[in-house]
Motif scaffolding. Structure first.
Motif, short mmCIF file in Angstrom:
data_model
loop_
_atom_site.label_atom_id
_atom_site.label_comp_id
_atom_site.label_asym_id
_atom_site.label_seq_id
_atom_site.Cartn_x
_atom_site.Cartn_y
_atom_site.Cartn_z
N PHE A 169 50.33 20.60 57.64
CA PHE A 169 49.01 20.86 56.12
C PHE A 169 50.18 21.21 55.38
N GLU A 204 58.52 29.52 56.91
CA GLU A 204 58.16 29.27 58.03
C GLU A 204 58.42 29.97 59.25
N ALA A 205 57.65 30.29 59.59
CA ALA A 205 57.89 31.90 61.30
C ALA A 205 59.12 31.00 62.15
N HIS A 207 57.00 23.62 65.19
CA HIS A 207 57.99 23.63 66.97
C HIS A 207 56.85 23.94 67.39
N SER A 231 50.34 23.70 66.23
CA SER A 231 49.04 22.74 66.34
C SER A 231 50.13 21.32 66.58
N SER A 232 50.73 21.47 65.07
CA SER A 232 51.89 19.91 64.28
C SER A 232 52.29 19.63 65.50
N ARG A 256 50.46 12.14 67.62
CA ARG A 256 49.14 12.34 67.44
C ARG A 256 48.13 10.84 66.77
N ILE A 257 47.62 10.77 67.10
CA ILE A 257 46.69 10.12 66.76
C ILE A 257 46.06 9.41 65.00
N ALA A 313 55.79 35.44 57.22
CA ALA A 313 55.23 36.23 56.08
C ALA A 313 53.57 37.96 56.41
N PRO A 334 47.06 27.95 63.40
CA PRO A 334 45.63 28.65 64.90
C PRO A 334 45.98 30.41 65.10
N CYS A 389 48.91 23.25 73.96
CA CYS A 389 48.59 23.65 72.55
C CYS A 389 47.52 23.88 72.94
N GLN A 390 47.24 24.09 71.48
CA GLN A 390 46.16 24.82 70.89
C GLN A 390 45.29 23.81 69.69
N GLU A 431 42.22 24.53 66.43
CA GLU A 431 42.61 25.69 65.79
C GLU A 431 41.60 25.58 65.13
N HIS A 438 42.23 17.58 64.59
CA HIS A 438 41.54 16.53 64.50
C HIS A 438 42.86 16.29 62.92
N PHE A 469 45.68 16.58 62.19
CA PHE A 469 47.39 16.18 61.85
C PHE A 469 46.86 14.79 61.17
N LYS A 470 46.16 13.66 60.96
CA LYS A 470 46.34 12.60 60.58
C LYS A 470 46.55 13.05 58.54
C1 LIG Z 1 46.67 18.98 71.78
C2 LIG Z 1 46.29 18.10 70.02
C3 LIG Z 1 45.81 17.04 69.91
C4 LIG Z 1 46.10 17.00 68.94
N1 LIG Z 1 45.55 15.45 68.53
C5 LIG Z 1 45.14 15.44 67.06
C6 LIG Z 1 45.34 14.06 66.97
O1 LIG Z 1 45.18 12.64 67.60
N2 LIG Z 1 45.19 12.92 65.82
C7 LIG Z 1 45.37 14.17 64.95
O2 LIG Z 1 45.06 14.04 63.57
N3 LIG Z 1 45.24 15.79 64.52
C8 LIG Z 1 45.61 15.44 66.55
N4 LIG Z 1 45.13 17.07 67.00
C9 LIG Z 1 45.52 18.37 65.39
C10 LIG Z 1 45.74 18.35 64.73
O3 LIG Z 1 47.71 19.01 65.40
C11 LIG Z 1 45.74 19.83 63.77
O4 LIG Z 1 45.23 19.99 63.45
C12 LIG Z 1 47.43 19.95 62.82
O5 LIG Z 1 48.73 19.36 63.35
C13 LIG Z 1 47.15 21.83 62.11
O6 LIG Z 1 48.57 21.71 61.43
P1 LIG Z 1 48.39 23.38 60.93
O7 LIG Z 1 49.52 22.41 59.36
O8 LIG Z 1 46.93 23.55 60.13
O9 LIG Z 1 48.67 24.21 61.68
P2 LIG Z 1 50.45 24.21 62.41
O10 LIG Z 1 51.19 23.36 62.82
O11 LIG Z 1 50.37 25.14 63.60
O12 LIG Z 1 51.00 25.12 61.34
C14 LIG Z 1 51.08 26.74 61.20
C15 LIG Z 1 52.24 27.35 60.62
O13 LIG Z 1 52.22 27.59 60.68
C16 LIG Z 1 53.30 28.99 60.51
N5 LIG Z 1 52.60 30.36 60.81
C17 LIG Z 1 51.45 31.15 60.97
N6 LIG Z 1 51.73 32.85 60.67
C18 LIG Z 1 52.78 32.77 59.36
C19 LIG Z 1 53.72 33.24 59.24
N7 LIG Z 1 52.61 34.97 59.12
N8 LIG Z 1 54.72 33.98 59.19
C20 LIG Z 1 55.71 32.30 58.23
N9 LIG Z 1 54.79 31.26 59.64
C21 LIG Z 1 53.88 31.35 60.00
C22 LIG Z 1 53.45 28.26 62.18
O14 LIG Z 1 54.88 29.00 62.83
C23 LIG Z 1 53.00 27.44 62.00
O15 LIG Z 1 54.25 26.46 62.33
C24 LIG Z 1 45.79 17.73 68.13
C25 LIG Z 1 45.99 19.05 68.42
C26 LIG Z 1 46.53 18.98 69.37
C27 LIG Z 1 46.48 21.32 69.73
#
Ligand SMILES: Cc1cc2nc3c(=O)[nH]c(=O)nc-3n(C[C@H](O)[C@H](O)[C@H](O)COP(=O)(O)OP(=O)(O)OC[C@H]3O[C@@H](n4cnc5c(N)ncnc54)[C@H](O)[C@@H]3O)c2cc1C
Length: 384
Positions: free
Chosen positions: A17, A36-37, A42, A46-47, A52-53, A174, A205, A314-315, A317, A344, A346-347
């Motif tokens: 995101f 990014e921390a 990493h 969650s990414s 990812r589908i 941050a 998360p 993984c987790q 959120e 859901h 990632f896509k």
């Molecule tokens: C096992 C699993 C399977 C999945 N399958 C699918 C799928 O098939 N298709 C699909 O569309 N989605 C899927 N998802 C969901 C999708 O992966 C997530 O919804 C998406 O990746 C979330 O992205 P994000 O950027 O919000 O979070 P993240 O990827 O967690 O990114 C958040 C980032 O913020 C950083 N951060 C946090 N706090 C700080 C701070 N204070 N300072 C600096 N940096 C910070 C973290 O280090 C992290 O890198 C799946 C998730 C999981 C866990």
């Protein structure tokens, strides 16, 4: 340390995101810092998975079908422009037994939205996919144009391109902003100050930890275990194109074919226990291992004794319903949340980045389902 360069926007978090948000903002001429921390996608993010589908099917939920359509187009354009083949058109097969209402809704939505799909009855499924154990399955829908995003590498590619376009990326944590009203700058754990006109927290998360008062009880990180089963030597039945990506919603199970020799991927989509992304164990549990082995034996009888060759923990959120959270902080006027991917998300990275950019720069209309107001403190999952 003094206040650094002032940016138009500081994006905190380089998961899918945050990466796409920074990319879209810089495309619109904004001076952007991406903080990014640990690193883009990493292992604890969650990414951070390999794959990812990307599917269009969301039952009757046209909003996410349309977002998937928009996003797939952008992912494909991005991969073509950067010459990285990180989308694999494996096809996505939905299977249903007696409870096939969702499949009916999906096909109606596909017709309205112009999604290419094929309906398969039991006989067609048996003929085309003899490697699947169809016990309890009556029909299916195939999305031939959907498939798999190579997740971790895709996020790294978006960040790399964003930097090429002018985004300043820095590895720093941050600290939580505290002041009400207008936030002038945030501080990193190294004591650096980053000043910006607007701040977008795309912390996945971690959002509940960054904003405990507002989001601590509104983001529900859940433990999710993923397994890969080894394929018999020389057996092509479990690789694309013989086997597509698949979902069997009644059991809340999904999987992917053998991609890049990693094995057959399978996971339960049911929410696991609430976890902290910083401290949860990344080893799979014996109970889930047994449950998944049993499921593989039932759905893929030829893999009954296949070895588990890789696992990931993984987790998700989650928000209360599974709808995204994209809204302004209730007390900090220039601070935004962009998260709640709820298993859901990632896509939808490209559509998320575009939407956040529209909200920040154009005051584009807000989608009520993404508002903070609609996020409850108890879970009642409505988006799958
Ligand atoms: C096992 C699993 C399977 C999945 N399958 C699918 C799928 O098939 N298709 C699909 O569309 N989605 C899927 N998802 C969901 C999708 O992966 C997530 O919804 C998406 O990746 C979330 O992205 P994000 O950027 O919000 O979070 P993240 O990827 O967690 O990114 C958040 C980032 O913020 C950083 N951060 C946090 N706090 C700080 C701070 N204070 N300072 C600096 N940096 C910070 C973290 O280090 C992290 O890198 C799946 C998730 C999981 C866990």
């Amino acid at each position: 340390m003094g206040v650094q360069n002032k940016y138009d926007v500081a994006v905190i978090g380089a998961g899918v995101f945050g990466a796409w948000t920074a990319w879209h903002l810089t495309k619109r001429g904004q001076r952007v810092a991406l903080i990014e921390a640990y690193g883009p996608a990493h292992s604890q993010a969650s990414s951070g998975g390999e794959s990812r589908i990307i599917r269009m099917g969301y039952g009757a939920d046209e909003l996410y079908t349309r977002w998937s359509q928009k996003s797939l187009k952008q992912w494909k354009e991005f991969f073509a422009a950067t010459r990285q083949p990180l989308f694999l058109e494996t096809g996505v097969l939905w299977m249903a037994g007696d409870e096939d209402k969702r499949l009916e809704q999906t096909s109606a939505t596909f017709q309205r939205c112009g999604v290419t799909f094929e309906e398969l009855d039991r006989a067609a499924l048996e003929k085309r996919y003899p490697q699947i154990g169809l016990d309890g399955i009556k029909r299916g829908i195939l999305e031939p144009k959907s498939g798999v995003l190579m997740a971790r590498r895709a996020v790294a590619a978006v960040v790399e391109d964003a930097v090429r376009l002018g985004v300043e990326y820095r590895c720093a944590q941050a600290m939580n902003p505290r002041e009400a009203g207008r936030v002038e700058h945030i501080t990193t754990s190294q004591g650096e100050r980053i000043a910006a006109g607007q701040f977008v927290f795309a912390c996945g998360p971690w959002l509940g930890k960054v904003f405990p008062d507002v989001l601590g009880s509104r983001i529900f990180p859940s433990r999710q275990e993923v397994f890969f089963f080894g394929i018999p030597a020389g057996d092509m039945r479990f690789a694309p194109p013989a086997l597509p990506t698949w979902l069997f919603q009644e059991d809340l199970v999904y999987g992917m074919p053998d991609i890049e020799g990693r094995g057959l991927k399978i996971a339960f989509d049911e929410h696991g226990e609430r976890v902290d992304p910083d401290t949860q164990s990344r080893f799979v549990s014996p109970a889930m291992t047994e449950a998944v082995k049993k499921y593989v034996a039932r759905r893929f009888p030829a893999l009954k004794d296949a070895p588990i060759v890789e696992t990931r923990v993984c987790q998700y959120e989650n928000t209360s319903t599974g709808d995204f959270l994209i809204d302004r902080h209730p007390e900090m006027e220039n601070v935004w949340f962009a998260g709640g991917g709820s298993g859901h998300g990632f896509k939808h990275g490209p559509a998320m980045g575009e939407y956040v950019t529209g909200r920040l720069l154009d005051e584009a209309p807000a989608e009520a389902r993404f508002s903070l107001e609609t996020k409850a403190t108890t879970q009642s999952r409505a988006v799958f």
